[in-house]
Scaffold this active site. Structure first.
Site, mmCIF file in Angstrom:
data_model
loop_
_atom_site.group_PDB
_atom_site.id
_atom_site.type_symbol
_atom_site.label_atom_id
_atom_site.label_comp_id
_atom_site.label_asym_id
_atom_site.label_seq_id
_atom_site.Cartn_x
_atom_site.Cartn_y
_atom_site.Cartn_z
ATOM 1 N N HIS A 214 4.953 9.038 38.761
ATOM 2 C CA HIS A 214 3.932 8.420 39.613
ATOM 3 C C HIS A 214 3.291 7.208 38.941
ATOM 4 C CE1 HIS A 214 0.181 7.836 41.819
ATOM 5 N NE2 HIS A 214 0.702 8.536 42.818
ATOM 6 N N ASP A 215 2.870 7.394 37.692
ATOM 7 C CA ASP A 215 2.201 6.305 36.974
ATOM 8 C C ASP A 215 3.119 5.610 35.978
ATOM 9 O OD1 ASP A 215 0.001 6.996 38.411
ATOM 10 O OD2 ASP A 215 -1.151 7.805 36.730
#
Length: 412
Positions: A214-215
């Site tokens: 996600h990051d």
């Protein structure tokens, strides 16, 4: 003192319900430390035999389109050890409605990652497992303690644990229970449970916001999968008669149909199926349906009711999956509902209370009792979730190919 702000009003007969916000969304570090000192994880075990597998492990990564994930060296290597699912679709965007769907068989109109609470009259897979005393648990990386309900952790700086990636914590029927929150644990407890042979029969595993891509990116996530899952597949206790699904919550490009890279591995896969592909149309709802069919559990009466079963399970039950024309399938938005920001409706979708469903064991008694006499909101017998009001995925073509030895007259 904890306070609650009412977001929605419940009108029982009309299946309207409440959503609430509490200070649990943003606890202080002192409150977290105090709770962590006393919170006791609960790790029930069971040994209920299934038709195709005895344990199911659901591992989710984040926000990656099919093609980039398929090109990752670590993911493609593992996929070759099992079954690559080439037509597995997420349900919507953004993340949270997909996690919600995996536990509740519906998104309830959810189109955001807000701090939402789904009322206690809405059932989940936990209710299905409890009908046969099948142990279940979630393992959330970097969650500070079992049953934590805050929106994120740590409270500042880069995200690691986030509530929106935790399916069952969204449901008040879980969080209001005295025991169930203790079955939502962190990775420290996962390795303790692995060591002491106290893993449940159903697991939902969420890596942190770094390891799930996600990051970061798919390379970081693929490296994490190799470090985390590859050793587990060599652990006889973990892998024996287990089926592991690795998938993604959603694709990254919102205009795409939302097909996500997914594969099955584990000791439950027969040797002749390893290194193969399965082109059957699946969604996150297919997993709920497959769990029910595998263990003889009822349906939630929602989109799990008509969902295709994993072929490994369908072959055991004799169920004939639908062949879906995916050329116009775009599972990239949700329909109006009480969890929606853009298309709010106060009415909660009424589930089906009649029918065998794809799993073959009817509707859960708790669902039938709650919604007795009410008409289902949607055509939950469809393998494709669609909504006439919004026009989402209306008109998608699907059919069955039945092979009959004597007669097909008894097949519907």
């Amino acid at each position: 003192m904890l306070t609650k702000q009412t977001l929605l009003a419940f009108v029982g007969a009309l299946a309207l319900a409440t959503g609430t916000t509490t200070t649990e969304e943003t606890p202080t570090q002192a409150e977290i430390d105090a709770a962590r000192a006393t919170a006791l994880p609960y790790s029930p075990v069971s040994n209920v035999k299934g038709l195709a597998f005895d344990r199911f492990v659901n591992i989710w990564l984040e926000n990656t389109d099919f093609e980039p994930a398929a090109l990752d060296e670590n993911l493609s290597k593992l996929a070759k050890e099992g079954i690559l699912l080439t037509n597995y679709f997420a349900i919507s965007h953004p993340s949270q409605p997909n996690y919600c769907a995996s536990a509740g068989g519906d998104t309830f109109g959810m189109d955001n990652d807000d701090f939402l609470q789904i009322p206690s009259n809405v059932s989940t897979i936990a209710d299905l497992f409890d009908t046969k005393h099948i142990s279940w648990g979630e393992y959330q990386e970097d969650m500070p303690y079992a049953g934590y309900q805050g929106k994120r952790y740590p409270l500042s700086g880069p995200n690691q644990y986030v509530r929106k990636h935790n399916p069952l914590v969204l449901f008040n029927s879980v969080t209001d229970d005295a025991v169930r929150p203790r079955q939502i644990k962190n990775f420290t407890t996962f390795y303790d449970d692995l060591k002491h042979h106290s893993l449940p029969q159903h697991m939902f595993i969420t890596p942190n916001m770094t390891n799930d891509a996600h990051d970061t990116n798919i390379t970081v996530a693929g490296n994490w999968v190799d470090r985390f899952l590859s050793p587990l597949l060599k652990n006889e206790y973990f892998t024996k008669d287990s089926l592991v699904l690795l998938t993604f919550d959603e694709g990254d490009t919102y205009s795409y149909p939302n097909r996500v890279f997914s594969f099955l591995v584990g000791g439950a896969i027969p040797e002749h199926l390893k290194g193969t592909t399965d082109d059957t149309f699946y969604t996150h709802y297919s997993i709920v349906a497959s769990l029910s069919a595998n263990w003889g559990l009822p349906s939630l009466g929602r989109w799990d009711c008509g969902a295709n079963l994993l072929k490994m399970v369908a072959d055991k039950t004799g169920y004939v999956n639908w062949e879906v024309d995916t050329s116009n399938v775009y599972l990239n938005e949700t329909y109006p509902g009480p969890m929606s920001t853009d298309n709010y409706s106060s009415k909660w979708a009424v589930p089906a209370t009649k029918g065998k469903c794809s799993a073959g064991h009817g509707i859960a008694e708790v669902v039938k009792n709650t919604y007795h006499g009410l008409q289902p909101t949607y055509d939950y017998a469809s393998p494709v979730p669609y909504d006439v009001t919004s026009g989402n995925n209306v008109g998608i073509k699907y059919h069955r190919t039945l092979v009959c030895i004597l007669s097909c007259s008894s097949l519907s």
